[in-house]
Scaffold this active site. Structure first.
Site, PDB file in Angstrom:
ATOM      1  N   ASP A   1       4.598  18.188 -27.375  1.00 39.58           N
ATOM      2  CA  ASP A   1       3.400  18.723 -28.037  1.00 39.58           C
ATOM      3  C   ASP A   1       3.560  18.525 -29.529  1.00 39.58           C
ATOM      4  O   ASP A   1       4.696  18.413 -30.026  1.00 39.58           O
ATOM      5  CB  ASP A   1       3.232  20.226 -27.721  1.00 39.58           C
ATOM      6  CG  ASP A   1       1.769  20.654 -27.706  1.00 39.58           C
ATOM      7  OD1 ASP A   1       1.142  20.640 -28.783  1.00 39.58           O
ATOM      8  OD2 ASP A   1       1.256  20.995 -26.632  1.00 39.58           O
ATOM      9  N   ASN A   2       2.454  18.476 -30.260  1.00 38.03           N
ATOM     10  CA  ASN A   2       2.557  18.447 -31.728  1.00 38.03           C
ATOM     11  C   ASN A   2       1.957  19.717 -32.344  1.00 38.03           C
ATOM     12  O   ASN A   2       1.828  19.828 -33.550  1.00 38.03           O
ATOM     13  CB  ASN A   2       1.873  17.199 -32.307  1.00 38.03           C
ATOM     14  CG  ASN A   2       0.382  17.196 -32.062  1.00 38.03           C
ATOM     15  OD1 ASN A   2      -0.128  18.059 -31.342  1.00 38.03           O
ATOM     16  ND2 ASN A   2      -0.325  16.254 -32.652  1.00 38.03           N
TER      17      ASN A   2
ATOM     18  N   THR B   1      -3.217  22.153 -31.376  1.00 35.85           N
ATOM     19  CA  THR B   1      -3.941  23.277 -30.760  1.00 35.85           C
ATOM     20  C   THR B   1      -3.042  24.063 -29.798  1.00 35.85           C
ATOM     21  O   THR B   1      -3.436  25.123 -29.334  1.00 35.85           O
ATOM     22  CB  THR B   1      -5.214  22.796 -29.999  1.00 35.85           C
ATOM     23  OG1 THR B   1      -4.835  21.808 -29.044  1.00 35.85           O
ATOM     24  CG2 THR B   1      -6.236  22.207 -30.953  1.00 35.85           C
TER      25      THR B   1
ATOM     26  N   VAL C   1       1.780  12.260 -29.387  1.00 35.39           N
ATOM     27  CA  VAL C   1       1.647  11.194 -28.376  1.00 35.39           C
ATOM     28  C   VAL C   1       0.726  10.060 -28.860  1.00 35.39           C
ATOM     29  O   VAL C   1       0.742   8.962 -28.305  1.00 35.39           O
ATOM     30  CB  VAL C   1       1.180  11.802 -27.024  1.00 35.39           C
ATOM     31  CG1 VAL C   1      -0.216  12.356 -27.110  1.00 35.39           C
ATOM     32  CG2 VAL C   1       1.286  10.802 -25.882  1.00 35.39           C
TER      33      VAL C   1
ATOM     34  N   SER D   1      -4.604  17.110 -25.655  1.00 37.13           N
ATOM     35  CA  SER D   1      -5.920  16.867 -26.282  1.00 37.13           C
ATOM     36  C   SER D   1      -6.511  18.194 -26.718  1.00 37.13           C
ATOM     37  O   SER D   1      -6.361  19.189 -26.013  1.00 37.13           O
ATOM     38  CB  SER D   1      -6.909  16.222 -25.298  1.00 37.13           C
ATOM     39  OG  SER D   1      -8.166  16.044 -25.933  1.00 37.13           O
TER      40      SER D   1
ATOM     41  N   LYS E   1       4.917   2.925 -17.437  1.00 40.40           N
ATOM     42  CA  LYS E   1       5.229   1.576 -16.925  1.00 40.40           C
ATOM     43  C   LYS E   1       6.700   1.245 -17.173  1.00 40.40           C
ATOM     44  O   LYS E   1       7.399   0.754 -16.282  1.00 40.40           O
ATOM     45  CB  LYS E   1       4.317   0.573 -17.630  1.00 40.40           C
ATOM     46  CG  LYS E   1       4.513  -0.859 -17.243  1.00 40.40           C
ATOM     47  CD  LYS E   1       3.349  -1.700 -17.775  1.00 40.40           C
ATOM     48  CE  LYS E   1       3.749  -3.139 -17.976  1.00 40.40           C
ATOM     49  NZ  LYS E   1       4.289  -3.409 -19.325  1.00 40.40           N
TER      50      LYS E   1
ATOM     51  N   TYR F   1     -14.971  13.530 -27.654  1.00 39.96           N
ATOM     52  CA  TYR F   1     -14.160  13.980 -26.504  1.00 39.96           C
ATOM     53  C   TYR F   1     -14.556  13.199 -25.256  1.00 39.96           C
ATOM     54  O   TYR F   1     -13.708  12.631 -24.563  1.00 39.96           O
ATOM     55  CB  TYR F   1     -14.386  15.473 -26.296  1.00 39.96           C
ATOM     56  CG  TYR F   1     -13.526  16.107 -25.221  1.00 39.96           C
ATOM     57  CD1 TYR F   1     -12.146  16.169 -25.349  1.00 39.96           C
ATOM     58  CD2 TYR F   1     -14.115  16.671 -24.085  1.00 39.96           C
ATOM     59  CE1 TYR F   1     -11.361  16.773 -24.357  1.00 39.96           C
ATOM     60  CE2 TYR F   1     -13.341  17.273 -23.105  1.00 39.96           C
ATOM     61  CZ  TYR F   1     -11.976  17.324 -23.243  1.00 39.96           C
ATOM     62  OH  TYR F   1     -11.207  17.921 -22.263  1.00 39.96           O
TER      63      TYR F   1
ATOM     64  N   ARG G   1     -14.117  28.778 -26.484  1.00 42.68           N
ATOM     65  CA  ARG G   1     -14.825  28.566 -25.222  1.00 42.68           C
ATOM     66  C   ARG G   1     -15.422  29.879 -24.732  1.00 42.68           C
ATOM     67  O   ARG G   1     -15.022  30.960 -25.140  1.00 42.68           O
ATOM     68  CB  ARG G   1     -13.898  27.926 -24.192  1.00 42.68           C
ATOM     69  CG  ARG G   1     -13.824  26.427 -24.465  1.00 42.68           C
ATOM     70  CD  ARG G   1     -12.930  25.712 -23.517  1.00 42.68           C
ATOM     71  NE  ARG G   1     -11.541  25.872 -23.899  1.00 42.68           N
ATOM     72  CZ  ARG G   1     -10.547  25.151 -23.377  1.00 42.68           C
ATOM     73  NH1 ARG G   1     -10.811  24.245 -22.473  1.00 42.68           N
ATOM     74  NH2 ARG G   1      -9.300  25.336 -23.773  1.00 42.68           N
TER      75      ARG G   1
HETATM   76  N1  UDP Z   1     -21.273  29.375 -25.034  1.00 41.32           N
HETATM   77  C1  UDP Z   1     -21.934  30.545 -25.389  1.00 41.32           C
HETATM   78  N2  UDP Z   1     -21.318  31.411 -26.229  1.00 41.32           N
HETATM   79  C2  UDP Z   1     -20.077  31.191 -26.740  1.00 41.32           C
HETATM   80  C3  UDP Z   1     -19.397  30.007 -26.374  1.00 41.32           C
HETATM   81  C4  UDP Z   1     -20.028  29.112 -25.523  1.00 41.32           C
HETATM   82  O1  UDP Z   1     -23.057  30.803 -24.936  1.00 41.32           O
HETATM   83  O2  UDP Z   1     -19.584  32.054 -27.501  1.00 41.32           O
HETATM   84  C5  UDP Z   1     -21.933  28.460 -24.087  1.00 41.32           C
HETATM   85  C6  UDP Z   1     -21.945  26.988 -24.501  1.00 41.32           C
HETATM   86  O3  UDP Z   1     -23.079  26.706 -25.282  1.00 41.32           O
HETATM   87  C7  UDP Z   1     -21.997  26.308 -23.142  1.00 41.32           C
HETATM   88  C8  UDP Z   1     -21.199  27.240 -22.236  1.00 41.32           C
HETATM   89  O4  UDP Z   1     -21.185  28.492 -22.895  1.00 41.32           O
HETATM   90  O5  UDP Z   1     -23.322  26.237 -22.673  1.00 41.32           O
HETATM   91  C9  UDP Z   1     -19.769  26.777 -21.996  1.00 41.32           C
HETATM   92  O6  UDP Z   1     -19.202  26.509 -23.249  1.00 41.32           O
HETATM   93  P1  UDP Z   1     -17.673  26.167 -23.446  1.00 41.32           P
HETATM   94  O7  UDP Z   1     -17.467  25.925 -24.903  1.00 41.32           O
HETATM   95  O8  UDP Z   1     -16.852  27.200 -22.805  1.00 41.32           O
HETATM   96  O9  UDP Z   1     -17.430  24.824 -22.609  1.00 41.32           O
HETATM   97  P2  UDP Z   1     -18.283  23.501 -22.316  1.00 41.32           P
HETATM   98  O10 UDP Z   1     -18.565  23.587 -20.878  1.00 41.32           O
HETATM   99  O11 UDP Z   1     -19.560  23.494 -23.114  1.00 41.32           O
HETATM  100  O12 UDP Z   1     -17.370  22.410 -22.691  1.00 41.32           O
END
Ligand code: UDP
Length: 311
Positions: A31-32, A35, A57, A75, A105, A145, A186
């Protein structure tokens, strides 16, 4: 076996390290810490079967000794992270995948790529089977991404076809659980942390967009089986229970207790409207399926965040 796991200090990487160690394998973690967090590996400080290499990596990587498997999990994986680290995200998916494939490989190791449901973009086919090619905006902010992972899949298949490398590709759908960072960004971690702190839950858009949330233990078990029993074609792993973001918010407030309200914030650009894995291939090929309900998994995750987040 002796395996290398890139992104070993991350949320999924660190759980995967534990899974391999549990079955008596030796693990080299890399890992670096862009995150990832040292805290996720702290419990392995005295583990004789675990070694750690701090390397990026995306640059040339070196690992001494034999390897039976390389699992490329490095990532940024949260939208806020890859929006903040767009070049690193593109590099780890492209150059990082190339380096990890080259090492596989050279060592004669099986290669396992952590891909993503984001390869389907904002899907027009629902639920998403592996045969769906996706609907991705290559130049949008999420494209860094999505396209890096699509390139990574193409590169992995090229090494498989051209060099005969033994490869696997997993397409990971939204996953949650202990060791997510409180500030990960998230939706599950955001909502839980907000509810625990008595703050309003930030619902983006009208909250009608859907996701399918998989508890980390289920996901790791599916990945472990795919590594051992799968083939070269991509396989979806996730949970096929589908919820709107508003439903998730209500469930989190209900489980945490308290009286957090909901505030509406703008929907991020290119935010997928809906997402749910078609798990037919995983169920048939691996005899695997998710076992932990959203309510149960949220309970375990809330328990974890209560320890790490001050109220
Ligand atoms: N989302 C939200 N409030 C938050 C964070 C995310 O309503 O505080 C929504 C975001 O717009 C998406 C869904 O929740 O529709 C899932 O977002 P996440 O970032 O977890 O992952 P994604 O599936 O979008 O990569």
């Amino acid at each position: 076996m002796r395996v290398l796991i890139t992104g070993a200090a991350g949320f999924l990487g660190s759980h995967l390290v534990d899974r391999f160690l549990r079955d008596g394998h030796a693990v080299v973690g890399m890992d670096n810490f862009i995150t990832g967090s040292k805290d996720n590996l702290r419990h392995l400080d005295d583990c004789a079967d675990f070694e750690f290499l701090e390397q990026d990596v995306s640059k040339f990587i070196e690992v001494e000794g034999e390897l039976d498997g390389i699992l490329h999990f490095a990532s940024p994986a949260s939208p806020i992270d890859y929006l903040e680290l767009p070049i690193q995200t593109l590099k780890v998916g492209s150059l990082g995948t190339h380096n990890a494939l080259g090492l596989a490989k050279a060592k004669g190791a099986r290669f396992f790529l952590a891909s993503t449901s984001e390869v389907y973009g904002d899907p027009s086919v629902h639920p998403q089977p592996e045969t769906y090619w996706g609907n991705v905006n290559p130049i949008g902010p999420r494209g860094v991404y999505d396209e890096a992972k699509r390139f990574a899949e193409a590169m992995t298949m090229a090494y498989h076809r051209y060099h005969g490398l033994d490869t696997r590709i997993v397409r990971i759908f939204n996953t949650y659980g202990p060791r997510m960072r409180p500030g990960d960004g998230r939706v599950v971690s955001n909502f839980i942390v907000q509810a625990l702190q008595g703050k309003p839950l930030t619902v983006y858009g009208d909250g009608s967009q859907t996701r399918s949330f998989c508890y980390v233990d289920d996901l790791i078990e599916g990945i472990y089986r795919l590594f051992q029993d799968g083939g070269a074609d991509p396989v979806n792993i996730g949970n096929d229970g589908e919820f709107t973001v508003s439903e998730l918010a209500e469930m989190v407030v209900g489980l945490v207790g308290g009286d957090s309200k909901i505030v509406i914030e703008p929907l991020p650009v290119d935010d997928p409207r809906q997402r749910r894995p078609d798990l037919s291939v995983a169920r048939r090929m691996l005899g695997w399926g998710p076992t932990i309900t959203l309510e149960e998994g949220l309970g375990k995750t809330i328990h974890y965040f209560r320890e790490v987040v001050a109220p």
